[in-house]
Write a protein that holds these residues in place. Structure first.
Motif, mmCIF file in Angstrom:
data_model
loop_
_atom_site.group_PDB
_atom_site.id
_atom_site.type_symbol
_atom_site.label_atom_id
_atom_site.label_comp_id
_atom_site.label_asym_id
_atom_site.label_seq_id
_atom_site.Cartn_x
_atom_site.Cartn_y
_atom_site.Cartn_z
ATOM 1 N N UNK A 61 0.837 -1.198 0.000
ATOM 2 C CA UNK A 61 0.000 0.000 0.000
ATOM 3 C C UNK A 61 0.871 1.246 0.000
ATOM 4 N N UNK A 62 1.962 1.223 0.754
ATOM 5 C CA UNK A 62 2.871 2.363 0.805
ATOM 6 C C UNK A 62 3.419 2.673 -0.588
ATOM 7 N N UNK A 63 3.825 1.638 -1.318
ATOM 8 C CA UNK A 63 4.355 1.834 -2.670
ATOM 9 C C UNK A 63 3.297 2.420 -3.598
ATOM 10 N N UNK A 64 2.046 1.976 -3.449
ATOM 11 C CA UNK A 64 0.954 2.508 -4.264
ATOM 12 C C UNK A 64 0.751 3.991 -3.980
ATOM 13 N N UNK A 65 0.781 4.376 -2.695
ATOM 14 C CA UNK A 65 0.564 5.776 -2.330
ATOM 15 C C UNK A 65 1.718 6.659 -2.793
ATOM 16 N N UNK A 66 2.937 6.137 -2.730
ATOM 17 C CA UNK A 66 4.092 6.896 -3.218
ATOM 18 C C UNK A 66 3.985 7.108 -4.723
ATOM 19 N N UNK A 67 3.600 6.057 -5.459
ATOM 20 C CA UNK A 67 3.430 6.194 -6.913
ATOM 21 C C UNK A 67 2.318 7.193 -7.226
ATOM 22 N N UNK A 68 1.255 7.151 -6.440
ATOM 23 C CA UNK A 68 0.129 8.069 -6.644
ATOM 24 C C UNK A 68 0.581 9.523 -6.534
ATOM 25 N N UNK A 69 1.259 9.862 -5.436
ATOM 26 C CA UNK A 69 1.612 11.268 -5.220
ATOM 27 C C UNK A 69 2.700 11.721 -6.198
ATOM 28 N N UNK A 70 3.570 10.800 -6.616
ATOM 29 C CA UNK A 70 4.592 11.162 -7.605
ATOM 30 C C UNK A 70 3.959 11.452 -8.958
ATOM 31 N N UNK A 71 2.804 10.836 -9.208
ATOM 32 C CA UNK A 71 2.099 11.070 -10.470
ATOM 33 C C UNK A 71 1.330 12.381 -10.439
ATOM 34 N N UNK A 72 0.581 12.622 -9.347
ATOM 35 C CA UNK A 72 -0.317 13.776 -9.322
ATOM 36 C C UNK A 72 0.346 15.028 -8.743
ATOM 37 N N UNK A 73 1.422 14.864 -7.986
ATOM 38 C CA UNK A 73 2.146 16.014 -7.415
ATOM 39 C C UNK A 73 3.645 15.687 -7.414
ATOM 40 N N UNK A 74 4.281 15.711 -8.594
ATOM 41 C CA UNK A 74 5.645 15.192 -8.750
ATOM 42 C C UNK A 74 6.694 15.834 -7.845
ATOM 43 N N UNK A 75 6.532 17.087 -7.481
ATOM 44 C CA UNK A 75 7.580 17.783 -6.724
ATOM 45 C C UNK A 75 7.358 17.766 -5.211
ATOM 46 N N UNK A 76 6.310 17.124 -4.763
ATOM 47 C CA UNK A 76 5.999 17.128 -3.331
ATOM 48 C C UNK A 76 7.033 16.327 -2.549
ATOM 49 N N UNK A 77 7.529 16.906 -1.461
ATOM 50 C CA UNK A 77 8.429 16.223 -0.548
ATOM 51 C C UNK A 77 7.706 15.970 0.766
ATOM 52 N N UNK A 78 7.962 14.813 1.363
ATOM 53 C CA UNK A 78 7.276 14.462 2.601
ATOM 54 C C UNK A 78 8.060 13.358 3.292
ATOM 55 N N UNK A 79 7.935 13.265 4.604
ATOM 56 C CA UNK A 79 8.622 12.223 5.356
ATOM 57 C C UNK A 79 7.676 11.117 5.787
ATOM 58 N N UNK A 80 6.363 11.402 5.810
ATOM 59 C CA UNK A 80 5.411 10.487 6.416
ATOM 60 C C UNK A 80 4.091 10.514 5.652
ATOM 61 N N UNK A 81 3.439 9.359 5.597
ATOM 62 C CA UNK A 81 2.092 9.248 5.050
ATOM 63 C C UNK A 81 1.198 8.727 6.167
ATOM 64 N N UNK A 82 0.022 9.316 6.303
ATOM 65 C CA UNK A 82 -0.944 8.798 7.257
ATOM 66 C C UNK A 82 -2.239 8.462 6.537
ATOM 67 N N UNK A 83 -2.821 7.325 6.885
ATOM 68 C CA UNK A 83 -4.085 6.870 6.308
ATOM 69 C C UNK A 83 -5.098 6.719 7.435
ATOM 70 N N UNK A 84 -6.242 7.369 7.293
ATOM 71 C CA UNK A 84 -7.322 7.275 8.271
ATOM 72 C C UNK A 84 -8.541 6.659 7.602
ATOM 73 N N UNK A 85 -9.022 5.570 8.150
ATOM 74 C CA UNK A 85 -10.184 4.894 7.599
ATOM 75 C C UNK A 85 -11.415 5.223 8.428
ATOM 76 N N UNK A 86 -12.253 6.120 7.899
ATOM 77 C CA UNK A 86 -13.528 6.507 8.531
ATOM 78 C C UNK A 86 -13.345 6.958 9.981
ATOM 79 N N UNK A 87 -12.268 7.675 10.249
ATOM 80 C CA UNK A 87 -12.040 8.184 11.603
ATOM 81 C C UNK A 87 -12.727 9.529 11.774
ATOM 82 N N UNK A 88 -13.372 9.707 12.912
ATOM 83 C CA UNK A 88 -14.025 10.973 13.235
ATOM 84 C C UNK A 88 -13.188 11.693 14.278
ATOM 85 N N UNK A 89 -12.763 12.916 13.958
ATOM 86 C CA UNK A 89 -11.826 13.652 14.796
ATOM 87 C C UNK A 89 -12.451 14.915 15.359
ATOM 88 N N UNK A 90 -11.986 15.302 16.542
ATOM 89 C CA UNK A 90 -12.356 16.587 17.107
ATOM 90 C C UNK A 90 -11.423 17.664 16.566
#
Length: 254
Positions: A61-90
């Motif tokens: 999944x990590x590799x898929x997300x990295x490929x995704x962001x490199x395709x849609x936002x090629x110059x974006x730099x980041x150290x971390x990816x977070x995935x939230x599945x239907x989480x409700x936050x305050x």
């Protein structure tokens, strides 16, 4: 000697195909009922920067997300990816992040826009982030609006407001293996080194002698708070953006 083989050009994937495959991978993954962290995490002290254990267990999944962001936002730099599945936050914010965060949501859900306390409007700004990338400063208070249905949010961000050392070469090799070759150096770490050089030059300029070896090893005071340390366990959730290029999906609330 044999002539070198010509480089094989990898055919660029259609962006709509990348979006579709990314959404499918997210919904097929066995996501936890808490934030899933991929990439670099830190637990308060600067020397503890490392890869999250889930980077390996969710490597596909990590590799898929990295490929995704490199395709849609090629110059974006980041150290971390977070995935939230239907989480409700305050309402919350993330003082431990460096620079902007980039967020996008996937799924067939109702509601779930992102509210950001941007100080530009009396009651903040609401952004539609469904299949839309949004950049914003995580230091500003924000929260998702109520929603119904399955809503998966992905956030790309950089951890650390303190000067933190680079990750180990082993961790970097693991990220490189996932195609993650845009890991940014902490901007504050670079600022600290530049300040240290100017300090050394100032001592010599004023004839105060050689600053010695200690000048090359400055004491780093980590200002992470207890809240920041807790932040690594729950870490990110929803992020929205105030980038001028992404305001088409903004709903202003006066």
């Amino acid at each position: 000697a044999r002539p070198p083989r010509p480089a094989v050009k990898r055919e660029a994937r259609d962006e709509s195909e990348v979006w579709r495959d990314t959404e499918r991978a997210l919904f097929e993954a066995d996501l936890p009922d808490k934030p899933l962290l991929l990439g670099v995490v830190a637990r308060g002290h600067a020397s503890n920067s490392r890869l999250s254990p889930t980077t390996e267990s969710f490597s596909e999944l990590c590799a898929v997300l990295v490929e995704f962001i490199k395709c849609v936002r090629p110059k974006l730099q980041f150290s971390t990816i977070q995935v939230n599945s239907s989480l409700r936050m305050n309402v919350h914010r993330h003082p431990a992040n460096s620079g902007n965060s980039t967020i996008v949501a996937f799924g067939d859900y109702a509601g779930g826009e992102l509210w950001v306390d941007d100080n530009e409007h009396v009651n903040g700004t609401v952004y539609d982030i469904r299949r839309r990338l949004l950049d914003f400063d995580g230091n500003k208070f924000h929260a998702p609006l109520p929603f119904e249905g399955r809503r998966i949010v992905v956030i790309f961000f950089t951890r650390g407001t303190s000067a933190r050392p680079a990750i180990t070469s082993r961790d970097r090799q693991q990220l490189d293996g996932l195609g993650w070759n845009r890991y940014p150096e902490s901007s504050n770490a670079a600022l600290l080194r530049n300040a240290q050089r100017r300090y050394t030059l100032a001592i010599r300029q004023h004839g105060l002698g050689d600053p010695g070896a200690a000048a090359d090893r400055p004491i780093v005071i980590d200002h992470d708070t207890d809240d920041d340390r807790d932040h690594d366990d729950h870490d990110h959730d929803d992020h929205g953006a105030l980038d001028g290029s992404t305001r088409d999906n903004a709903i202003l609330i006066d």
